[in-house]
Design a protein around this motif. Structure first.
Motif, PDB file in Angstrom:
ATOM      1  N   ALA A 242       0.817  -1.229   0.000  1.00  0.00           N
ATOM      2  CA  ALA A 242       0.000   0.000   0.000  1.00  0.00           C
ATOM      3  C   ALA A 242       0.842   1.267   0.000  1.00  0.00           C
ATOM      4  CB  ALA A 242      -0.961  -0.009   1.181  1.00  0.00           C
ATOM      5  N   SER A 243       2.072   1.179  -0.513  1.00  0.00           N
ATOM      6  CA  SER A 243       2.950   2.351  -0.544  1.00  0.00           C
ATOM      7  C   SER A 243       2.657   3.198  -1.775  1.00  0.00           C
ATOM      8  CB  SER A 243       4.415   1.912  -0.550  1.00  0.00           C
ATOM      9  OG  SER A 243       4.693   1.149  -1.723  1.00  0.00           O
ATOM     10  N   SER A 244       3.014   4.462  -1.699  1.00  0.00           N
ATOM     11  CA  SER A 244       2.916   5.370  -2.845  1.00  0.00           C
ATOM     12  C   SER A 244       4.340   5.744  -3.239  1.00  0.00           C
ATOM     13  CB  SER A 244       2.106   6.618  -2.494  1.00  0.00           C
ATOM     14  OG  SER A 244       0.768   6.293  -2.214  1.00  0.00           O
ATOM     15  N   GLN A 245       4.827   5.118  -4.281  1.00  0.00           N
ATOM     16  CA  GLN A 245       6.207   5.350  -4.668  1.00  0.00           C
ATOM     17  C   GLN A 245       6.393   5.107  -6.149  1.00  0.00           C
ATOM     18  OE1 GLN A 245       7.323   1.758  -2.082  1.00  0.00           O
ATOM     19  NE2 GLN A 245       8.990   1.783  -3.573  1.00  0.00           N
ATOM     20  N   GLN A 246       7.440   5.726  -6.656  1.00  0.00           N
ATOM     21  CA  GLN A 246       7.809   5.564  -8.062  1.00  0.00           C
ATOM     22  C   GLN A 246       8.918   4.519  -8.154  1.00  0.00           C
ATOM     23  OE1 GLN A 246       9.861   8.637 -10.965  1.00  0.00           O
ATOM     24  NE2 GLN A 246       7.683   9.165 -10.743  1.00  0.00           N
ATOM     25  N   VAL A 247       8.783   3.604  -9.115  1.00  0.00           N
ATOM     26  CA  VAL A 247       9.754   2.529  -9.300  1.00  0.00           C
ATOM     27  C   VAL A 247      10.421   2.739 -10.658  1.00  0.00           C
ATOM     28  CG1 VAL A 247      10.113   0.037  -9.372  1.00  0.00           C
ATOM     29  CG2 VAL A 247       8.313   0.992  -7.926  1.00  0.00           C
ATOM     30  N   ILE A 271       2.476 -12.040  -7.878  1.00  0.00           N
ATOM     31  CA  ILE A 271       1.325 -11.494  -7.159  1.00  0.00           C
ATOM     32  C   ILE A 271       0.735 -10.312  -7.934  1.00  0.00           C
ATOM     33  CG2 ILE A 271       2.135 -12.182  -4.873  1.00  0.00           C
ATOM     34  CD1 ILE A 271       2.965  -9.187  -4.505  1.00  0.00           C
ATOM     35  N   ASP A 272      -0.540 -10.064  -7.700  1.00  0.00           N
ATOM     36  CA  ASP A 272      -1.206  -8.898  -8.270  1.00  0.00           C
ATOM     37  C   ASP A 272      -1.270  -7.789  -7.218  1.00  0.00           C
ATOM     38  OD1 ASP A 272      -1.692  -9.594 -10.904  1.00  0.00           O
ATOM     39  OD2 ASP A 272      -3.523 -10.693 -10.410  1.00  0.00           O
ATOM     40  N   GLY A 273      -0.108  -7.207  -6.956  1.00  0.00           N
ATOM     41  CA  GLY A 273      -0.050  -6.087  -6.027  1.00  0.00           C
ATOM     42  C   GLY A 273      -0.152  -4.760  -6.751  1.00  0.00           C
ATOM     43  N   TRP A 274      -0.851  -4.765  -7.890  1.00  0.00           N
ATOM     44  CA  TRP A 274      -0.944  -3.562  -8.703  1.00  0.00           C
ATOM     45  C   TRP A 274      -1.855  -2.532  -8.042  1.00  0.00           C
ATOM     46  CZ3 TRP A 274       2.738  -3.962 -12.038  1.00  0.00           C
ATOM     47  CH2 TRP A 274       3.062  -5.205 -12.602  1.00  0.00           C
ATOM     48  N   PRO A 275      -1.599  -1.262  -8.319  1.00  0.00           N
ATOM     49  CA  PRO A 275      -2.487  -0.218  -7.816  1.00  0.00           C
ATOM     50  C   PRO A 275      -3.778  -0.178  -8.628  1.00  0.00           C
ATOM     51  CG  PRO A 275      -0.819   0.748  -9.223  1.00  0.00           C
ATOM     52  CD  PRO A 275      -0.475  -0.718  -9.103  1.00  0.00           C
ATOM     53  N   THR A 276      -4.727   0.592  -8.170  1.00  0.00           N
ATOM     54  CA  THR A 276      -5.936   0.807  -8.969  1.00  0.00           C
ATOM     55  C   THR A 276      -5.595   1.530 -10.255  1.00  0.00           C
ATOM     56  OG1 THR A 276      -7.305   0.889  -6.981  1.00  0.00           O
ATOM     57  CG2 THR A 276      -8.228   1.866  -8.988  1.00  0.00           C
ATOM     58  N   GLU A 277      -4.692   2.503 -10.152  1.00  0.00           N
ATOM     59  CA  GLU A 277      -4.260   3.278 -11.319  1.00  0.00           C
ATOM     60  C   GLU A 277      -2.749   3.239 -11.422  1.00  0.00           C
ATOM     61  OE1 GLU A 277      -6.022   7.321 -12.510  1.00  0.00           O
ATOM     62  OE2 GLU A 277      -4.036   7.876 -11.735  1.00  0.00           O
ATOM     63  N   LEU A 278      -2.247   2.974 -12.606  1.00  0.00           N
ATOM     64  CA  LEU A 278      -0.811   2.888 -12.845  1.00  0.00           C
ATOM     65  C   LEU A 278      -0.380   4.054 -13.738  1.00  0.00           C
ATOM     66  CD1 LEU A 278       1.643   0.891 -12.302  1.00  0.00           C
ATOM     67  CD2 LEU A 278       1.267   0.107 -14.647  1.00  0.00           C
ATOM     68  N   ARG A 279       0.721   4.668 -13.371  1.00  0.00           N
ATOM     69  CA  ARG A 279       1.289   5.752 -14.170  1.00  0.00           C
ATOM     70  C   ARG A 279       2.632   5.310 -14.729  1.00  0.00           C
ATOM     71  NH1 ARG A 279       0.234  10.799  -9.953  1.00  0.00           N
ATOM     72  NH2 ARG A 279      -2.051  10.592  -9.874  1.00  0.00           N
ATOM     73  N   PHE A 280       2.818   5.523 -16.032  1.00  0.00           N
ATOM     74  CA  PHE A 280       4.076   5.183 -16.711  1.00  0.00           C
ATOM     75  C   PHE A 280       4.734   6.487 -17.151  1.00  0.00           C
ATOM     76  CE2 PHE A 280       6.138   4.156 -20.900  1.00  0.00           C
ATOM     77  CZ  PHE A 280       7.221   3.462 -20.383  1.00  0.00           C
ATOM     78  N   TYR A 281       5.944   6.737 -16.626  1.00  0.00           N
ATOM     79  CA  TYR A 281       6.645   7.998 -16.856  1.00  0.00           C
ATOM     80  C   TYR A 281       7.790   7.828 -17.851  1.00  0.00           C
ATOM     81  CZ  TYR A 281       4.385   9.975 -12.678  1.00  0.00           C
ATOM     82  OH  TYR A 281       3.465  10.435 -11.759  1.00  0.00           O
ATOM     83  N   VAL A 282       7.956   8.817 -18.714  1.00  0.00           N
ATOM     84  CA  VAL A 282       9.122   8.927 -19.585  1.00  0.00           C
ATOM     85  C   VAL A 282       9.746  10.294 -19.322  1.00  0.00           C
ATOM     86  CG1 VAL A 282       9.992   8.957 -21.955  1.00  0.00           C
ATOM     87  CG2 VAL A 282       8.090   7.448 -21.352  1.00  0.00           C
ATOM     88  N   GLY A 356      -0.903  -1.970  -4.368  1.00  0.00           N
ATOM     89  CA  GLY A 356      -1.870  -2.819  -3.681  1.00  0.00           C
ATOM     90  C   GLY A 356      -1.325  -3.432  -2.409  1.00  0.00           C
ATOM     91  N   THR A 357      -2.146  -4.266  -1.806  1.00  0.00           N
ATOM     92  CA  THR A 357      -1.755  -4.961  -0.579  1.00  0.00           C
ATOM     93  C   THR A 357      -0.798  -6.096  -0.912  1.00  0.00           C
ATOM     94  OG1 THR A 357      -3.870  -4.433   0.446  1.00  0.00           O
ATOM     95  CG2 THR A 357      -2.604  -6.257   1.404  1.00  0.00           C
ATOM     96  N   ILE A 358       0.316  -6.140  -0.222  1.00  0.00           N
ATOM     97  CA  ILE A 358       1.345  -7.161  -0.445  1.00  0.00           C
ATOM     98  C   ILE A 358       1.574  -7.873   0.879  1.00  0.00           C
ATOM     99  CG2 ILE A 358       3.734  -7.581  -1.137  1.00  0.00           C
ATOM    100  CD1 ILE A 358       3.507  -4.923  -2.763  1.00  0.00           C
ATOM    101  N   THR A 359       1.225  -9.135   0.948  1.00  0.00           N
ATOM    102  CA  THR A 359       1.323  -9.881   2.201  1.00  0.00           C
ATOM    103  C   THR A 359       2.767 -10.146   2.577  1.00  0.00           C
ATOM    104  OG1 THR A 359      -0.816 -10.922   1.754  1.00  0.00           O
ATOM    105  CG2 THR A 359       0.606 -11.976   3.393  1.00  0.00           C
TER     106      THR A 359
END
Length: 385
Positions: A242-247, A271-282, A356-359
């Motif tokens: 549930a973190s908010s970070q850029q990878v 795992i499907d730890g994807w966020p609700t919305e994904l941002r792809f940066y260039v 998302g939630t990552i156990t």
């Protein structure tokens, strides 16, 4: 009495017979002159789990398009006491590491079996089309035999594609002193079976090459020396629940036509730890900002089989730019008009707001990018027209 006369045309004499193989007049695309061919590289039987295969490759009379691989397990035991169960990545996890290098040592394909034997041929647009990109949809497919007293046997066929547009991306294999190398490291049986058969099977590994024959005309494939490289790399940093970070992706360069994103937790499970919305940066610009379920819809359309075959693989999202001629991936029929131009300084990243939630934390994001490295300028348009 009147008779009726019928006029019969004189018999036609056969013309000059044509030779069985004719030579095309000069001019036109490479594939007009070069026939597609195939030949075996090797068939290796009775390979134990954990073995390393470095079988030398043999020359072919032309330009390599892809390697066709077949993996088959075999057990002579008809009944086992164990109740066999397969691992999540089986049967592709029978390979722990695979690396294909060109004759000069440049890595072309590098990664574990699941990624190189399933995800890359399925989503790269270099092997078959639509539903048949997935090896499990082919008639040759046989899933791991599981259950009480099962043998644990399986069979699958796949490919290592190099050609990324028709005739483009092939490598020369006619010179026996300058050949690529392929290393396949077979995994331990525990990578395939969570509960193994009482008698662990052995493996057969078959390798066939598909190539274009050397044409009679002095003509080369388009952009000879250009390659599309796919190396599994790890994005940084790792991802907390549930973190908010850029990878950030590893630095790439070249022209990118495919991004395969794969998330695994600290136990290495997808795992499907994807966020609700994904941002792809260039370079700091959010080029794509979409809900993940919208990206799933895009995958369904791009690859034309995603929904009908039960959904995407757990933990996998694909951003493809092999859609130059439409919103569907047409495989080798790609004009490369919408590839993403990058250089070693280009910053590529994705961001979850939040993830998302990552156990089992932290999670790791793996990236397989289809990275085109042209020998000159990138050839765009359709070379066969």
């Amino acid at each position: 009495m009147t008779s009726t006369m019928t006029s019969v045309a004189p018999a036609q004499e056969a013309g000059q017979p044509q030779p069985q193989t004719t030579v095309e007049a000069p001019g036109g695309p490479f594939i007009r002159y070069a026939n597609a061919g195939a030949k075996p590289q090797y068939v290796l039987t009775s390979q134990a789990f954990g073995a390393i295969i470095t079988q030398p490759l043999v020359a072919v009379p032309g330009y390599l398009r892809k390697f066709r691989l077949r993996f088959s397990s075999s057990s002579t035991t008809t009944s086992n006491a164990a109740t066999v169960a397969a691992a999540a990545d089986a049967p592709y996890s029978c390979v722990s590491f695979l690396q294909l290098k060109d004759a000069f040592g440049t890595p072309l394909l590098t990664g574990p079996g699941y990624e190189m034997l399933l995800l890359w041929p399925k989503y790269s647009g270099g092997h078959y089309s639509w539903s048949y990109c997935d090896p499990s949809n082919l008639p040759s497919w046989s899933a791991v035999a599981t259950g009480a007293s099962a043998s644990g046997n399986f069979t699958f066929q796949t490919a290592l594609p190099l050609e990324f547009a028709k005739g483009y991306g092939c490598i020369s294999m006619a010179n026996a002193s300058l050949l690529p190398t392929l290393q396949i490291t077979l995994a331990a049986s525990s990578a395939v079976y969570t509960t193994a058969p009482t008698t662990v099977p052995t493996l057969e590994v078959d390798n066939y090459s598909e190539f274009y024959w050397l044409p009679q005309q002095q003509i080369e494939p388009p952009g000879l020396g250009s390659t599309r490289q796919a190396v599994l790399q790890v994005a940084n940093p790792t991802i907390g629940s549930a973190s908010s970070q850029q990878v950030t992706f590893p630095r790439l360069g070249g022209y990118i036509d495919t991004f395969i994103l794969e998330m695994r937790d600290s136990t290495n499970a997808r795992i499907d730890g994807w966020p609700t919305e994904l941002r792809f940066y260039v370079d700091g610009i959010p080029l794509i900002q979409l809900r993940v379920d919208m990206i799933e819809d895009d995958m369904s359309n791009h690859f034309q089989y995603y929904v009908s075959t039960g959904g995407r693989e757990t933990g996998v999202l694909v951003l493809t730019r092999k859609t130059s001629l439409g919103e569907v991936v047409f495989g080798l029929l790609d004009s490369l008009e919408v590839t993403l131009s990058t250089n070693p300084g280009t910053l590529l990243a994705v961001e979850g707001t939040p993830w998302g939630t990552i156990t089992h934390t932290p999670a790791t994001l793996n990236v397989i990018a289809g990275q085109i490295v042209p020998s000159g300028r990138l050839l765009q348009g359709l070379p066969e027209i």
